[in-house]
Design an enzyme around this catalytic site. Structure first.
Site, PDB file in Angstrom:
ATOM      1  N   GLU A   1       5.131  -3.709   6.808  1.00 17.82           N
ATOM      2  CA  GLU A   1       6.086  -2.663   5.638  1.00 17.82           C
ATOM      3  C   GLU A   1       5.812  -1.866   7.585  1.00 17.82           C
ATOM      4  OE1 GLU A   1       4.407  -0.499   2.796  1.00 17.82           O
ATOM      5  OE2 GLU A   1       3.818  -1.889   1.692  1.00 17.82           O
TER       6      GLU A   1
ATOM      7  N   GLU B   1      -1.632  -3.644  -1.402  1.00 14.55           N
ATOM      8  CA  GLU B   1      -2.421  -2.598  -1.411  1.00 14.55           C
ATOM      9  C   GLU B   1      -3.681  -2.760  -2.815  1.00 14.55           C
ATOM     10  OE1 GLU B   1      -3.554  -0.217   0.515  1.00 14.55           O
ATOM     11  OE2 GLU B   1      -2.275   0.135   1.838  1.00 14.55           O
TER      12      GLU B   1
HETATM   13  C1  IPT Z   1       2.229   1.217   1.240  1.00 16.82           C
HETATM   14  C2  IPT Z   1       2.676   0.824  -0.137  1.00 16.82           C
HETATM   15  O1  IPT Z   1       2.265  -0.682   0.507  1.00 16.82           O
HETATM   16  C3  IPT Z   1       4.425   0.542  -0.809  1.00 16.82           C
HETATM   17  O2  IPT Z   1       4.083   0.307  -1.837  1.00 16.82           O
HETATM   18  C4  IPT Z   1       4.234   2.798   0.149  1.00 16.82           C
HETATM   19  O3  IPT Z   1       3.975   3.254  -1.556  1.00 16.82           O
HETATM   20  C5  IPT Z   1       4.502   2.920   0.707  1.00 16.82           C
HETATM   21  O4  IPT Z   1       3.052   2.741   1.297  1.00 16.82           O
HETATM   22  C6  IPT Z   1       4.844   3.954   0.406  1.00 16.82           C
HETATM   23  O5  IPT Z   1       6.106   4.363   0.665  1.00 16.82           O
HETATM   24  S1  IPT Z   1       0.582   1.898   1.652  1.00 16.82           S
HETATM   25  C7  IPT Z   1       0.045   3.678   1.885  1.00 16.82           C
HETATM   26  C8  IPT Z   1      -0.997   3.732   1.854  1.00 16.82           C
HETATM   27  C9  IPT Z   1       0.834   2.644   3.955  1.00 16.82           C
END
Ligand code: IPT
Length: 986
Positions: A494, A418
């Site tokens: 993710e 990010e």
């Molecule tokens: C995403 C992040 O990469 C991760 O660090 C964590 O914050 C997660 O979200 C949420 O728990 S970023 C998000 C804008 C999809």
């Protein structure tokens, strides 16, 4: 008037360091070293100025505290009150103004001092002090002389101290600032913690030693041979006894007869690299990572990353982890069929990677970089695109790659997380590619993916993931980018945000991973809740431990419990989400049918000869027969249909019990991470009359009259009802009779789904404050019929519900029929009834799905059977209390204790039983706020629940798991028995 402007300090200079040595691998060497962990004198002050003269050997630190390094200074005192300053949590927002590279005057500073003598070492050579992690910027002094400074919290920095070091009585002093220019590059979603949080070591660097080496070990699957090149100092010798290799470094070798390394079979060849001055232990794993035809492969087989994102976390020590904790993580992952880790969002403690080499986990090693908070200002002045930050970006990447380049587990490098877009990211990628062409490069933040090797996304929903799997996704920003991206494998860096109860929808993702070669899998967000151990100051149990989240330390800017979104609770207790994941990631898929079982292997690098199988037949949860199942060893990706023994196949004669067949796969022999017999997969099938849905009891005829009571109310068999027709007592057991319930304590996913958060809609509608109006209570042909309208104040939607009671066979039978009133615009949290039973009935025995909780879209890890638990154990210890603990498909439950018992049959229904109401659950901020009701247990019996999804950050529930207002029916039998009273029958 003269104005004094603050000159730039070293820690607000974008230069990543002054005086640190070039990065290199962290080597396991026989050279002398001295751990500098342990007691240091420590002082914490509020601004960067710190303490004048603290670096001088003669400085008197007698009044300073003593702390154990490594540590995070905000966690000194935990689980009591933080001793120095409080931790603070933000997700995206920087906790300081966006005024790069400057930082606020309020800049906590920790100063550390300790003395040491040199260990004995051969004469000559150099002395180096190595810091493996200091957050966020630090300067080092030895015997009063400034040695250098550095930033890059999760990166190794070494300094040459040869010139100033003495045989004895050295004084090393380190000043650490909480905020620095580097903080702009470290906006990861986690607690802001500071200090020397990873080991510090003094190293002897022998003359004629090995400063660095680079093992390149490939595996040619077609030829079944390895290739080996160990780059090291000229004249160094590689020794790998198991392979009979004793050869000069820097010469490529072809090695016959090697076994490859994979996460499935982590074959390591241990050996050494030696020079006259030093011997370094190496662990070589032969493996080749490639991209062929938009498919990511290792050793020629498609790579499926069944992974998790792992932050380093411990509820008492924060980002300082001991080896046992790291090992516990790896073993828990292996036991839950996880095969991959993304080191979100920084290189982990190096010892973790050694464990991944040894146990077998694919690693996506991520650089310590995130500038997410610039999104709040439209990415204006985002460091990723500003030339002044280029060196810092490159420095971070080189430190990541150089430290970890010899780990076979690392299959890809990730530039960071990010951080928007910009030329500095491209420079990192270009550097990494030339330095290490043998691994893929990953970065998610630039969807064109022009300078990376995999198309990566986070939280793409199932439908979009499937489109990408098919190669039918919408085009990238231009033809060239599009052509490039379509040739890339896809990874979900993710997915399935594991916050609170859930996530739902894992099984459907697993099916997509299986179906499309382009999909190289993904990493669930995330491994562990980052809760901080604290003791409840008051509440029902003062002193009880709970896990704090954002805001609990009084932060003025914070993101609440978004920091608790893991598969493990902070104390590493697995959540039911992890149990679900273990099934989604199972190495073999077992699909039993009445006549046999289909076994499908998801393994890509080994056969299944390490597994043994069992079968078991249960009638209404009672074991009837069991045995061992012979399954031939399946080749990677293989599939077989295996017949069941005759004894497993015969259905019971109708009307019989429900008969379920369970087939399971186990480790035939102990693995380093689990004992022999450990279950890796199971499957179940109903085998009595599998075509039919589970039986619903037919509505029985009433066998006792319904009589009005003189004092008001009704007597129906063993049941006494009040004037409103609510059951008040059954066979001497007092009850608060069942009535309609539509609401649940919102889950994090209910609360947070952007734009569509159902919790907000539920509250706006008033589902948390339903009013019940009795429309009629009447005796009808021996039955008691109660009709009610259940609606929130000020609204014209709700439910009409008819409760129809019969006396039957010494107990009561209830038919509930609910029909929606008005035009519902929102999903319904649940459809069912709630009742209260005496608090003493806390032993629960049920026939249905268990032992863990289950929800419509998270039901893979539970099995049909008969289970026993006490009510306390039915609750999941969510860091923020919320709906949890439901057991689906229940056909019978008995709640007992204090010589009374209540049995509910029928359904099947969804059971929850709690010592508090949903309202109390929803009102609690921490589990320690929940006060067990002294009089009642609250039981819900539901026809259906709304799905979970992972909308707190990911997609909401799939359409098939949305619960819309609809007519429903529940058919339930009740019987009770109370001490001193004759049973209510049965
Ligand atoms: C995403 C992040 O990469 C991760 O660090 C964590 O914050 C997660 O979200 C949420 O728990 S970023 C998000 C804008 C999809």
């Amino acid at each position: 008037m003269t104005a004094a402007r603050q000159g730039p300090a070293w820690f607000t200079d974008t230069a990543p360091h002054h005086g640190a040595l070039a990065p290199r691998a962290l080597l396991d060497t026989d050279a002398a070293s001295l751990p500098l962990d342990g007691a240091w004198a420590f002082r914490c002050s509020a601004t960067a100025a710190g303490t004048a003269g603290f670096e001088e050997s003669g400085f008197d630190d007698g009044s300073w505290a003593r702390v154990q390094v490594p540590h995070c200074w905000q966690l000194e005192g935990v689980p009591g009150p933080p001793r120095y300053s409080a931790p603070a949590y933000t997700n995206v927002t920087y906790p300081f103004p966006l005024d790069p590279p400057d930082v606020p005057d309020e800049n906590q500073t920790g100063e550390y001092r300790r003395r040491f003598d040199l260990p004995s070492a051969p004469a000559g050579g150099r002395w180096v002090v190595r810091f493996e992690g200091v957050d966020s910027a630090f300067e080092v002094y030895l015997n009063g002389e400034r040695i250098g400074d550095a930033m890059g919290s999760r990166l190794v920095h070494e300094f040459d101290v040869t010139a100033g070091v003495r045989p004895t009585g050295n004084l090393i002093a380190v000043r650490v600032h909480q905020w620095s220019a580097g903080s702009y590059l470290e906006d990861q979603d986690m607690w802001w913690l500071s200090g020397i949080f990873r080991p510090v070591t003094l190293l002897h660097r022998p003359a004629d030693g090995i400063d660095d080496l680079f093992v390149h070990a490939g595996f040619n699957a077609a030829a079944r041979q390895g290739s080996l090149l160990v780059e090291g100092p000229r004249g160094a010798v590689v020794h790998l006894p198991e392979l009979g290799i004793e050869a000069p470094a820097n010469e490529p070798l072809v090695v016959q007869g090697v076994e490859p390394w994979s996460a499935e079979v982590p074959r390591l060849y241990r050996g050494t690299l030696s020079t006259p001055g030093e011997t370094v232990r190496i662990a070589v794993g032969f493996r080749t990572v490639a991209i062929e035809d938009a498919t990511l492969t290792v050793n020629g087989a498609p790579l499926k990353l069944r992974g998790v994102n792992r932050h380093e976390w411990h509820p008492r020590t924060g980002r300082t982890l001991d080896l046992d904790t790291m090992r516990a993580d790896v073993e828990l992952m292996k036991r839950h069929n996880i095969n991959a880790v993304r080191t979100s969002h920084y290189p982990p403690d190096a010892r973790f990677l050694a464990l991944c080499d040894e146990y077998g986990l694919w690693v996506l090693d991520e650089c310590d970089l995130e500038t997410h908070g610039f999104v709040k200002v439209g990415w204006h002045r985002n460091p990723s695109g500003e030339p002044v930050w280029r060196d810092a970006f490159l420095d971070r990447m080189t430190r990541t790659v150089e430290r970890d380049k010899n780990h076979p587990c690392v299959v890809g490098w990730s530039l960071g997380n990010e951080s928007g877009r910009g030329a500095n990211l491209e420079s990192m990628a270009a550097w990494a590619r030339q330095r290490d062409p043998d691994r893929f490069i990953h970065y998610e933040g630039d969807w064109d993916s022009t300078y990376v090797d995999v198309y990566s996304r986070m939280y793409a929903d199932h439908a979009e993931t499937e489109l990408i799997g098919r190669g039918e996704e919408p085009p990238a920003s231009g033809p060239a980018a599009d052509a490039h991206r379509r040739a890339l494998p896809f990874v979900l860096c993710e997915y399935a945000h594991a916050m609170g109860t859930g996530p739902g929808g894992l099984a459907e993702y697993a099916a997509l991973f299986d179906a499309y070669p382009r999909i190289a899998g993904g990493f669930v967000w995330e491994w562990i809740d980052h809760g901080i151990a604290q003791r409840a100051p008051g509440g029902p149990t003062p002193g009880a431990e709970f896990f704090a989240y954002g805001g609990d330390f009084g932060e003025d800017v914070h993101d609440g419990n978004f920091v608790a979104d893991g598969l493990l609770f902070p104390d590493r207790r697995p959540s039911s989400g992890l149990a679900e994941l273990a099934v989604a990631y199972a190495p073999v898929v077992l699909e039993p049918r009445p006549d046999g079982v289909r076994v499908r292997s998801r393994l890509a690098h080994r056969d299944t000869s390490h597994l043994a199988y069992r079968w078991r037949i249960e009638d209404d949860g009672e074991a009837v027969a069991s045995g061992v199942l012979d399954v031939p060893a399946l080749e990677p990706g293989g599939c077989a249909d295996v017949p069941l023994p005759r004894s497993a196949a015969a259905p019971p004669p109708p009307p019989g019990p429900e008969r379920w067949l369970t087939v399971s796969a186990h480790l035939a022999e102990a693995a380093p991470w689990a004992g022999a017999g450990h279950e890796v997969a199971f499957g179940q099938a109903r085998v009595d009359r599998p075509e039919e849905p589970p039986r619903r009891p037919s509505r029985p005829a009433g066998d006792a009259p319904c009589l009005p009571l003189a004092a008001g109310g009704w007597q129906l068999g063993p049941g006494r009802f009040d004037a409103a027709g609510r059951l008040a007592e059954l066979a001497g057991v007092p009850l608060v009779g069942p009535r309609l319930d539509l609401w649940r304590a919102p889950t994090d996913n209910d609360e947070r789904a952007p734009g569509t958060a159902p919790a907000a809609a539920w509250r706006a509608l008033g589902l948390d404050r339903l009013r019940h109006r009795t429309v009629s209570v009447a005796e009808e042909q021996g039955a008691l019929s109660v009709v009610a309208h259940v609606m929130p104040a000020g609204r014209d939607v709700g439910y009409e519900v008819e409760y129809r009671w019969h006396a039957h066979d010494g107990g009561l039978h209830l038919d509930v029929v609910g029909s929606p009133l008005g035009a519902w615009q929102v999903p319904v949290p649940r459809l069912g009834v709630r009742l209260a039973v005496p608090a003493a009935l806390r032993r629960v025995e049920w026939l249905g799905l268990g032992p863990g909780e289950s929800y419509p879209d998270a039901v893979a890890s539970v099995r049909q059977g008969r289970f026993t638990a006490c009510v306390a154990d039915l609750q999941e210890p969510c860091v923020r209390p919320q709906e949890n603990g439901a057991r689906r498909c229940v056909r019978r439950v008995t709640l007992s204790g204090g010589a009374a018992a209540l049995t509910v049959t029928g359904g099947p229904f969804i059971l929850t039983a709690r010592p508090w109401t949903s309202e109390a659950l929803a009102a609690a901020a921490h589990p320690t706020d929940l006060v067990p009701d002294p009089h009642w247990l609250w039981v819900t019996l539901d026809a259906e629940h709304h799905g979970l999804g992972s909308g707190a950050c990911g997609p909401v529930e799939l359409p098939q798991y949305r619960l819309d207002a609809r007519r429903f029916r529940l058919s339930l039998g009740f019987r009770a028995e109370a001490a001193g009273r004759k049973g209510s029958g049965g």
